[in-house]
Design a protein around this motif. Structure first.
Motif, PDB file in Angstrom:
ATOM      1  N   ASP A 262      -4.162   1.181   2.558  1.00 31.76           N
ATOM      2  CA  ASP A 262      -4.540   1.800   1.281  1.00 31.76           C
ATOM      3  C   ASP A 262      -5.162   0.702   0.417  1.00 31.76           C
ATOM      4  O   ASP A 262      -4.477  -0.229  -0.006  1.00 31.76           O
ATOM      5  CB  ASP A 262      -3.299   2.382   0.613  1.00 31.76           C
ATOM      6  CG  ASP A 262      -3.607   3.034  -0.729  1.00 31.76           C
ATOM      7  OD1 ASP A 262      -4.800   3.119  -1.089  1.00 31.76           O
ATOM      8  OD2 ASP A 262      -2.663   3.447  -1.424  1.00 31.76           O
TER       9      ASP A 262
ATOM     10  N   ARG B  35      -7.530  -0.343  -2.959  1.00 32.60           N
ATOM     11  CA  ARG B  35      -7.994   0.127  -4.256  1.00 32.60           C
ATOM     12  C   ARG B  35      -8.606  -1.042  -5.032  1.00 32.60           C
ATOM     13  O   ARG B  35      -8.111  -2.174  -4.950  1.00 32.60           O
ATOM     14  CB  ARG B  35      -6.863   0.737  -5.077  1.00 32.60           C
ATOM     15  CG  ARG B  35      -6.057   1.786  -4.318  1.00 32.60           C
ATOM     16  CD  ARG B  35      -5.003   2.406  -5.201  1.00 32.60           C
ATOM     17  NE  ARG B  35      -3.992   3.126  -4.421  1.00 32.60           N
ATOM     18  CZ  ARG B  35      -3.010   3.825  -4.948  1.00 32.60           C
ATOM     19  NH1 ARG B  35      -2.883   3.896  -6.271  1.00 32.60           N
ATOM     20  NH2 ARG B  35      -2.130   4.440  -4.171  1.00 32.60           N
TER      21      ARG B  35
ATOM     22  N   ARG C 144      -8.851   4.524   2.230  1.00 31.29           N
ATOM     23  CA  ARG C 144      -8.130   3.891   3.319  1.00 31.29           C
ATOM     24  C   ARG C 144      -9.118   3.356   4.353  1.00 31.29           C
ATOM     25  O   ARG C 144     -10.166   3.963   4.581  1.00 31.29           O
ATOM     26  CB  ARG C 144      -7.161   4.868   3.992  1.00 31.29           C
ATOM     27  CG  ARG C 144      -5.949   5.192   3.138  1.00 31.29           C
ATOM     28  CD  ARG C 144      -4.958   6.064   3.880  1.00 31.29           C
ATOM     29  NE  ARG C 144      -3.734   6.217   3.125  1.00 31.29           N
ATOM     30  CZ  ARG C 144      -2.691   5.391   3.185  1.00 31.29           C
ATOM     31  NH1 ARG C 144      -2.742   4.340   4.004  1.00 31.29           N
ATOM     32  NH2 ARG C 144      -1.616   5.592   2.470  1.00 31.29           N
TER      33      ARG C 144
END
Length: 679
Positions: A451, A453, A489
């Protein structure tokens, strides 16, 4: 005064006591003399049989046995020694030596502990081996199968050798080495020279060096011994000199070192320290170890074109090892950041550090030529094993960042934190083009795909410094703000961007720049004539906004407008981050009438690695046909076909900024919200 005579019974008792004491003293003296002058070699056969039976492997004192006894400690002297390894070992002998002297503490033997403060070996051949199930060739015990390896491990204090050889195999630690020793007392404080070769962690290993005659294995309170080593493992080189307190734990290390290689990332396999990928490097410093803590202090060196300095600490023990410290660069070169995001080092970065006998790394340029897909986004996969191998807390500051590839980075700092497989760059602060680029990046490697970001804000970037072509005109000003909030992802930069969602926006208020760019971009012939006749003029920038919604890797234009005093540019289209395809159309509209105009929409096709600007042919063909048709009737009609009525109108700048600040799609809004949550 009365006197008392001793009774016959008490006199007899005292006489017997005196005789018993003299007898006891005599026996003790006889025992001492017997021990001192006992022909210990008579016990050689029984000792050979006893040790062989207790350990399950052949033990033999081949020529002579002698003992120097003591109250607490005895010295056993063996002339000729062979001690076999268990059957599962590669080397047939644990030890074979011309002579051996072994100090043995007597009282610990009562509890089953073999404590050997000193071992001196003449011309030894040692065969040491460790297995993943815990078996060790130097464990003195007898298993159910009749082989050694599961019993008491002797505690060895000091080891003294003159010359000999060592074969050491430890598959759980990736060690397979053979070493030779050579002793010469004329060499001063470090008379023992050694050379070794083999493999370490899958890498070919070569090393040589020198040390003192006595090596401290596990002795408490013994003085450290000096050590020099020159080692090469794969593409990594180490030169070190200093002293070592204990070989068994490596405690008491105090040394200076010079470490260099193709990338710091190679140290993960060699040392277990998960450092990032870098260009070729050369680093010097001071190394100390105390207990579970390693300190690398006064670091100084180069990573490619960048200098590096600072202090690091690596603490073992606990759930995971932990790296901490602070690093600084007086000058950091942008080319050196490529390996951090999965790119190879550039050619100039790869050549900056000279590495003898180490093949140079594949450069970014070479790697791009070898790619058959024509793409440019990094495809190197994230190393999830490294993310989970340790924790980290390191701060890095670059006082100045060199302007490379027209990116005017000026300074930078980042706090790198790695905890439970979650890597965060927070805060990330870059000085760019007179402004700032701040925010956070987080990679959660606890699951696959990771994940990832990114939430970044741009403030006060100066347009003229961002675009050197404008800066050279000397009269271009303007301020650029923006943001990037994307989440998704992936297992590489390419797969992450190809699956991410979020929001990207760039905003500009009023400013000015030379009119060369808008003149040629609008292809307005009248303005070209005026530019050539009158020279450069300032063109006022009213406002600009570029914003994209990102949905699963597809960047769809939300607002693409550049409004100047003589033209307005409006664009639309998309950028596919998964396929890296470009599909943009730019429509320039001049704001004033002119002649000799060949204005037509501009296109940007191709890929990120091979953008292909062009024009829409249909409007040009139609205008050319009108020119030809008019010229066949009257030349003035041909000129009339190039008249530009000037349809452009001033944009509503407030509305532009409002639209640019609001992601239009639900997926973009959700992705941007997930990204901003990390800050």
């Amino acid at each position: 005064m009365p006197t008392f005579a001793a009774s016959p019974g008490s006199s007899t008792t005292w006489r017997w006591l005196r005789r018993a004491l003299w007898l006891l003293l005599g026996l003790m003296l006889a025992l001492v003399l017997l021990v001192l002058f006992f022909p210990w070699d008579l016990l050689r056969g029984p000792v050979n049989r006893y040790v062989s039976e207790k350990t399950g492997r052949a033990f033999e004192i081949t020529r002579r046995l002698d003992v120097k006894p003591g109250w607490r400690q005895a010295t056993v002297m063996l002339d000729g020694l062979t001690f076999a390894n268990p059957g599962w070992a590669r080397s047939p002998h644990l030890v074979r030596a011309e002579r051996a002297e072994i100090d043995v503490r007597l009282w610990p033997l009562l509890t089953g502990q073999v404590d050997l403060p000193r071992i001196a070996l003449a011309a030894p051949e040692l065969g040491l081996q460790m297995e993943a199930d815990g078996r060790r060739t130097w464990a003195l015990g007898k298993s159910d199968s009749g082989e050694g390896g599961s019993g008491t491990v002797p505690r060895i204090g000091l080891l003294q050798v003159d010359r000999g050889a060592l074969d050491f195999l430890a598959p759980p630690y990736g060690v397979d080495i053979q070493a030779g020793f050579d002793f010469d007392s004329a060499r001063g404080a470090m008379p023992l020279h050694f050379e070794m070769k083999g493999r370490y962690q899958g890498q070919p290993l070569q090393a040589k060096g020198r040390t003192g005659h006595v090596l401290q294995i596990d002795a408490v309170g013994a003085p450290p011994f000096p050590l020099e080593i020159r080692a090469r493992a794969g593409a990594t080189r180490l030169n070190a000199e200093g002293r070592v307190g204990s070989l068994s734990t490596l405690d008491g290390i105090e040394a200076t070192f010079d470490l260099r290689g193709r990338t710091l990332g190679d140290l993960y396999k060699l040392l277990g320290v998960a450092l990032p990928e870098t260009p070729p490097y050369a680093v010097q410093g001071q190394l100390r170890k105390n207990g579970q803590r390693w300190d690398a202090a006064a670091l100084k060196g180069r990573l490619g074109l960048s200098d590096i300095a600072g202090d690091l600490a690596f603490e073992q023990g606990g759930t995971r090892p932990r790296l901490s410290g602070e690093l600084q660069s007086k000058l950091m070169d942008m080319d050196d950041l490529g390996p951090l995001i999965g790119l190879q080092p550039s050619a100039r970065s790869a050549r900056a550090v000279k590495l003898e006998d180490i093949p140079p790394p594949v450069t970014q340029e070479q790697a791009q030529r070898r790619r058959t897909d024509g793409k440019v986004l990094p495809t190197a996969p994230l190393d999830f094993e490294r993310l989970r191998a340790m924790d980290a807390d390191v701060r890095y500051t670059a006082q100045r960042i060199r302007n490379v590839r027209e990116v005017p980075l000026e300074r930078g700092s980042v706090h790198v934190k790695l905890k439970d497989a979650v890597l965060s760059l927070d805060p990330l602060d870059l000085g760019v083009a007179g402004g700032s680029f701040k925010g956070s990046i987080r990679i959660d490697g606890s699951s696959r795909p990771a994940d990832i970001r990114a939430s970044l804000d741009m403030r006060g970037l100066q347009l003229a410094r961002l675009l050197p072509a404008l800066e050279s005109s000397g009269n271009s000003v303007g301020r650029l703000d923006g943001r990037l909030n994307i989440a998704g992802r992936g297992e590489s930069v390419a797969t992450w961007l190809g699956a991410s969602s979020g929001d990207v926006a760039l905003l500009m208020g009023s400013g000015q720049f030379g009119n060369l760019l808008p003149v040629f971009a609008t292809l307005v012939g009248g303005d070209v004539i005026k530019f050539l006749a009158r020279g450069d003029r300032d063109v006022q920038l009213r406002c600009a906004a570029l914003a994209f919604d990102i949905q699963k890797g597809l960047m769809n234009s939300r607002t693409l407008v550049l409004d100047t005093s003589n033209a307005i540019f409006q664009a639309e289209g998309s950028i596919n981050l998964a396929s890296e395809q470009l599909d943009l159309v730019i429509r320039p509209e001049p704001k004033s009438p002119s002649i000799l105009s060949v204005r037509t929409p501009l296109t940007v096709k191709g890929t990120l690695g091979d953008p292909r600007p062009g024009v829409e042919a249909a409007p040009l063909i139609a205008r050319a046909a009108a020119v030809v048709a008019g010229a066949s009737i009257n030349p003035l009609l041909a000129l009339a076909a190039t008249l530009e009525p000037g349809p452009g109108k001033d944009a509503d700048c407030a509305a532009l900024r409002a639209d640019a600040n609001k992601p239009a799609s639900a997926a973009a809004r959700q992705g941007a919200a997930r990204a901003k949550a990390i800050r």
